[in-house]
Design an enzyme around this catalytic site. Structure first.
Site, PDB file in Angstrom:
ATOM      1  N   LYS A 191     -25.145-104.432 -65.871  1.00 42.79           N
ATOM      2  CA  LYS A 191     -25.863-104.876 -64.664  1.00 42.79           C
ATOM      3  C   LYS A 191     -27.241-104.226 -64.703  1.00 42.79           C
ATOM      4  O   LYS A 191     -27.397-103.057 -64.384  1.00 42.79           O
ATOM      5  CB  LYS A 191     -25.089-104.428 -63.421  1.00 42.79           C
ATOM      6  CG  LYS A 191     -25.257-105.313 -62.187  1.00 42.79           C
ATOM      7  CD  LYS A 191     -26.660-105.437 -61.653  1.00 42.79           C
ATOM      8  CE  LYS A 191     -27.080-104.260 -60.809  1.00 42.79           C
ATOM      9  NZ  LYS A 191     -28.529-104.312 -60.480  1.00 42.79           N
ATOM     10  N   GLU A 266     -27.056 -90.340 -65.243  1.00 46.21           N
ATOM     11  CA  GLU A 266     -28.390 -89.833 -65.589  1.00 46.21           C
ATOM     12  C   GLU A 266     -29.274 -90.121 -64.391  1.00 46.21           C
ATOM     13  O   GLU A 266     -29.611 -91.276 -64.136  1.00 46.21           O
ATOM     14  CB  GLU A 266     -28.912 -90.501 -66.856  1.00 46.21           C
ATOM     15  CG  GLU A 266     -28.150 -90.040 -68.082  1.00 46.21           C
ATOM     16  CD  GLU A 266     -28.619 -90.658 -69.385  1.00 46.21           C
ATOM     17  OE1 GLU A 266     -29.645 -91.350 -69.399  1.00 46.21           O
ATOM     18  OE2 GLU A 266     -27.935 -90.449 -70.388  1.00 46.21           O
ATOM     19  N   CYS A 300     -37.981 -90.351 -65.771  1.00 47.93           N
ATOM     20  CA  CYS A 300     -37.095 -89.325 -65.208  1.00 47.93           C
ATOM     21  C   CYS A 300     -37.445 -87.938 -65.732  1.00 47.93           C
ATOM     22  O   CYS A 300     -37.268 -86.943 -65.043  1.00 47.93           O
ATOM     23  CB  CYS A 300     -35.655 -89.660 -65.512  1.00 47.93           C
ATOM     24  SG  CYS A 300     -35.346 -89.885 -67.258  1.00 47.93           S
ATOM     25  N   GLU A 397     -38.631 -86.229 -55.627  1.00 46.56           N
ATOM     26  CA  GLU A 397     -39.034 -87.040 -56.783  1.00 46.56           C
ATOM     27  C   GLU A 397     -39.917 -88.183 -56.291  1.00 46.56           C
ATOM     28  O   GLU A 397     -39.460 -89.037 -55.532  1.00 46.56           O
ATOM     29  CB  GLU A 397     -37.799 -87.601 -57.495  1.00 46.56           C
ATOM     30  CG  GLU A 397     -38.161 -88.376 -58.745  1.00 46.56           C
ATOM     31  CD  GLU A 397     -36.966 -89.049 -59.414  1.00 46.56           C
ATOM     32  OE1 GLU A 397     -36.191 -89.720 -58.721  1.00 46.56           O
ATOM     33  OE2 GLU A 397     -36.832 -88.901 -60.648  1.00 46.56           O
TER      34      GLU A 397
HETATM   35  P1  NAD Z   1     -31.633 -97.048 -58.367  1.00 46.92           P
HETATM   36  O1  NAD Z   1     -30.601 -96.002 -58.245  1.00 46.92           O
HETATM   37  O2  NAD Z   1     -32.213 -97.620 -57.132  1.00 46.92           O
HETATM   38  O3  NAD Z   1     -31.055 -98.300 -59.165  1.00 46.92           O
HETATM   39  C1  NAD Z   1     -30.504 -98.180 -60.455  1.00 46.92           C
HETATM   40  C2  NAD Z   1     -29.492 -99.283 -60.667  1.00 46.92           C
HETATM   41  O4  NAD Z   1     -28.408 -99.083 -59.782  1.00 46.92           O
HETATM   42  C3  NAD Z   1     -30.017-100.687 -60.404  1.00 46.92           C
HETATM   43  O5  NAD Z   1     -29.487-101.555 -61.385  1.00 46.92           O
HETATM   44  C4  NAD Z   1     -29.445-101.005 -59.024  1.00 46.92           C
HETATM   45  O6  NAD Z   1     -29.247-102.374 -58.815  1.00 46.92           O
HETATM   46  C5  NAD Z   1     -28.107-100.288 -59.109  1.00 46.92           C
HETATM   47  N1  NAD Z   1     -27.506 -99.960 -57.808  1.00 46.92           N
HETATM   48  C6  NAD Z   1     -28.132 -99.698 -56.637  1.00 46.92           C
HETATM   49  N2  NAD Z   1     -27.212 -99.449 -55.669  1.00 46.92           N
HETATM   50  C7  NAD Z   1     -25.991 -99.554 -56.253  1.00 46.92           C
HETATM   51  C8  NAD Z   1     -24.658 -99.401 -55.770  1.00 46.92           C
HETATM   52  N3  NAD Z   1     -24.387 -99.098 -54.497  1.00 46.92           N
HETATM   53  N4  NAD Z   1     -23.641 -99.569 -56.634  1.00 46.92           N
HETATM   54  C9  NAD Z   1     -23.891 -99.855 -57.939  1.00 46.92           C
HETATM   55  N5  NAD Z   1     -25.127-100.032 -58.439  1.00 46.92           N
HETATM   56  C10 NAD Z   1     -26.170 -99.871 -57.606  1.00 46.92           C
HETATM   57  O7  NAD Z   1     -32.739 -96.448 -59.325  1.00 46.92           O
HETATM   58  P2  NAD Z   1     -34.150 -97.103 -59.716  1.00 46.92           P
HETATM   59  O8  NAD Z   1     -35.046 -96.974 -58.540  1.00 46.92           O
HETATM   60  O9  NAD Z   1     -33.901 -98.443 -60.339  1.00 46.92           O
HETATM   61  O10 NAD Z   1     -34.611 -96.129 -60.900  1.00 46.92           O
HETATM   62  C11 NAD Z   1     -35.360 -94.969 -60.732  1.00 46.92           C
HETATM   63  C12 NAD Z   1     -34.466 -93.735 -60.732  1.00 46.92           C
HETATM   64  O11 NAD Z   1     -33.769 -93.620 -61.970  1.00 46.92           O
HETATM   65  C13 NAD Z   1     -35.246 -92.440 -60.612  1.00 46.92           C
HETATM   66  O12 NAD Z   1     -34.607 -91.582 -59.701  1.00 46.92           O
HETATM   67  C14 NAD Z   1     -35.191 -91.844 -62.018  1.00 46.92           C
HETATM   68  O13 NAD Z   1     -35.358 -90.452 -62.110  1.00 46.92           O
HETATM   69  C15 NAD Z   1     -33.849 -92.278 -62.463  1.00 46.92           C
HETATM   70  N6  NAD Z   1     -33.741 -92.234 -63.922  1.00 46.92           N
HETATM   71  C16 NAD Z   1     -33.031 -91.220 -64.519  1.00 46.92           C
HETATM   72  C17 NAD Z   1     -32.956 -91.126 -65.912  1.00 46.92           C
HETATM   73  C18 NAD Z   1     -32.217 -90.002 -66.574  1.00 46.92           C
HETATM   74  O14 NAD Z   1     -31.983 -90.078 -67.759  1.00 46.92           O
HETATM   75  N7  NAD Z   1     -31.829 -88.951 -65.876  1.00 46.92           N
HETATM   76  C19 NAD Z   1     -33.591 -92.085 -66.702  1.00 46.92           C
HETATM   77  C20 NAD Z   1     -34.309 -93.096 -66.066  1.00 46.92           C
HETATM   78  C21 NAD Z   1     -34.371 -93.170 -64.679  1.00 46.92           C
END
Ligand code: NAD
Length: 503
Positions: A191, A266, A300, A397
């Site tokens: 997804k 992550e 991230c 963040e």
């Molecule tokens: P997000 O958590 O909003 O969304 C990530 C994914 O989760 C999307 O596909 C979204 O549709 C899905 N999602 C949202 N709510 C959900 C739920 N209730 N159940 C299941 N899936 C759900 O994150 P974002 O805004 O897309 O990405 C940015 C974030 O990702 C930042 O906090 C960043 O630090 C983090 N990130 C971490 C790493 C790492 O390796 N630690 C790498 C890249 C990004």
């Protein structure tokens, strides 16, 4: 025609195939719209123009995808490992062959500059090759003989898994999560993030064209709260590998509780770069700038807090501010651009809100702090100074090209500031004193630390965070630990005494 015009024309030609039916799901080897027929519109962050329709899936689509992944599991698990390796290498070859298409699509869909995205496909291919080469040893275990038993361990793939990815560098991150799952012998329901669906579709098509059997990799588009949630709750899905925000990770953990999901998270970061007075300051400056202002700061592992020793702070900040003011903001397909637009309006509003928060809390805006006029979600690279560790700009963040500087007098103080946040993903330490570096890194609360270096990823090393930054590690054999079950089998080597009850 300029290079930029040329690139825009090419990018539009690559995306033309998504006119009409848009970005579809792929379930059991078949391209299909959401079962409900629903879709949503995907816009470019560059100028907010319409790019394509995307399937807006729900629980029924996830159910179909999970069943397809379950049906394909036994064949994929039992495939000769040399064949699995060959298919994964073919996927890597095909990614490389379509590198330009992937890069251009990623730029228009996410706003990431071409100077970084031109390498995204190569990094993705590298991920597939790395895990392809390890596929033949994925099942390997240990021999742990005791006096009476020949104990052996072996690993088996856990089953169909759900992979949920965010919108920042979505292509690279999808390969990073999916390649090890496939190499381990798992089947996948992916997804991707709703804001950046295009390259996930290209990647999945590449995989099936390269010979991946139908149903091994299923793609379901849609929003987190419906498709994402249904995936985390599905009984046939044995584990969820998730990359995204910390609070989403927490929701997923709750959602997966009833089906006892194994989770790998992550999550976010507020990573410190700590510069001591004996450091190579020119290199530290280059690295600190690169780690926060590359990839639009939507990274991230970005170094979003800069901790400077008081004695070097004034001069360092002066040089830093002049470099930040020089960073080129522009169209992501312009090869000169260093910062492109942020992913979408909501995120842009969030990043911009910190300009006021910084002022209200008493920090100084030494560079940027504004958004250029016009269409698209552009923000100027921003530098906050005169901040204190408890301010929101030093704790939260922001996930944009925004850096907060702090100062310290002693090593103890630096450590307290560095560790004084909820997160613990990466940290960067600059000093020539090896003893201090050893002492300091030992106490730093971070999953990954670089000394006198920016983040240089080496695939055999563990990738992941502590505290609110994540659970679990990827990379090397750590990925297989997550996607596989350990099994112990004890073979009696003789007739050892068995306790006799009721005899
Ligand atoms: P997000 O958590 O909003 O969304 C990530 C994914 O989760 C999307 O596909 C979204 O549709 C899905 N999602 C949202 N709510 C959900 C739920 N209730 N159940 C299941 N899936 C759900 O994150 P974002 O805004 O897309 O990405 C940015 C974030 O990702 C930042 O906090 C960043 O630090 C983090 N990130 C971490 C790493 C790492 O390796 N630690 C790498 C890249 C990004």
């Amino acid at each position: 025609m300029t290079q930029l015009d040329n690139n825009i024309t090419k990018a539009k030609a690559y995306l033309a195939r998504f006119e009409g039916s848009g970005v579809m799901n792929q379930i059991g080897g078949k391209a299909q719209p959401a079962l409900s027929g629903a879709s949503f519109d995907n816009h470019s962050p560059v100028d907010e123009t319409f790019l394509c329709k995307v399937a807006r899936s729900g629980a029924k689509d996830i159910d179909a995808a999970a069943k397809a992944a379950q049906a394909a599991f036994a064949e994929w698990r039992d495939m000769p490992l040399a064949n699995r390796k060959k298919i994964l290498h073919k996927i890597a070859d095909a990614i490389e062959a379509r590198a330009e298409e992937i890069a251009f699509a990623e730029c228009l869909d996410t706003g990431q500059p071409l100077r970084f995205m031109s390498k995204a496909a190569l990094r993705g291919a590298e991920n597939f090759r790395f895990f392809a080469d390890r596929a033949p040893s994925a099942r390997d275990g240990q021999s742990l003989p005791s006096l009476t038993l020949m104990n052996v361990t072996t690993r088996t793939p856990i089953g169909p898994v759900g992979i949920i990815t965010p919108w920042n560098t979505p292509f690279m991150l999808s390969t990073w999560k999916i390649a090890p799952a496939l190499a381990a012998g798992c089947t996948v329901v992916h997804k991707p993030a709703e804001f950046s669906p295009i390259t996930a579709r290209i990647l999945m098509e590449i995989a099936e064209d390269a010979g991946l059997p139908p149903g091994v990799w299923n793609l379901v588009n849609g929003f987190g709260e419906d498709a994402g949630r249904a995936l985390t709750e599905h009984k046939l899905i044995k584990a969820i590998a998730f990359v995204g925000e910390s609070r989403t990770g927490s929701m997923i953990m709750k959602q997966g509780a009833d089906t006892l999901k194994r989770v790998h998270f992550e999550l976010g970061g507020k990573n410190p770069v700590i510069v001591f007075d004996d450091a190579d300051l020119d290199r530290a400056l280059d690295a600190a700038i690169f780690m926060i202002y590359s990839l639009n700061g939507e990274r991230c592992t970005s170094s979003s807090r800069l901790l400077l020793h008081k004695s070097i702070a004034a001069e360092f900040i002066e040089k830093l501010a002049s470099r930040v003011n020089n960073i080129r903001v522009g169209h992501p397909l312009d090869p000169e651009t260093e910062i492109g637009p942020l992913i979408h309006k909501e995120h842009y509003d969030k990043v911009c809100s910190y300009f006021d928060i910084a002022k209200q809390d008493g920090a100084t805006i030494a560079a940027g702090g504004k958004a250029p006029q016009g269409k698209g979600f552009f923000v100027s690279p921003t530098l906050f100074t005169e901040a204190s560790p408890d301010m929101r700009i030093a704790q939260e963040e922001i996930f944009g090209p925004v850096l907060t500087t702090l100062t310290f007098e002693t090593e103890e103080e630096a450590l307290e500031i560095a560790n004084g946040v909820d997160y613990g993903l990466t940290a960067y330490v600059w000093t020539q004193d090896i003893t201090r570096a050893m002492r300091f890194t030992d106490k730093l609360e971070a999953g990954m630390i670089w000394v006198n270096s920016e983040n240089v990823r080496h695939l055999p090393t563990p990738f992941g965070g502590v505290k609110a930054s994540g659970i679990g590690r990827d990379g090397g054999d750590w990925s297989f630990e997550f996607y596989m079950e350990q099994k112990h089998i004890g073979f009696a080597t003789g007739a050892h005494a068995i306790p006799r009850l009721g005899a």
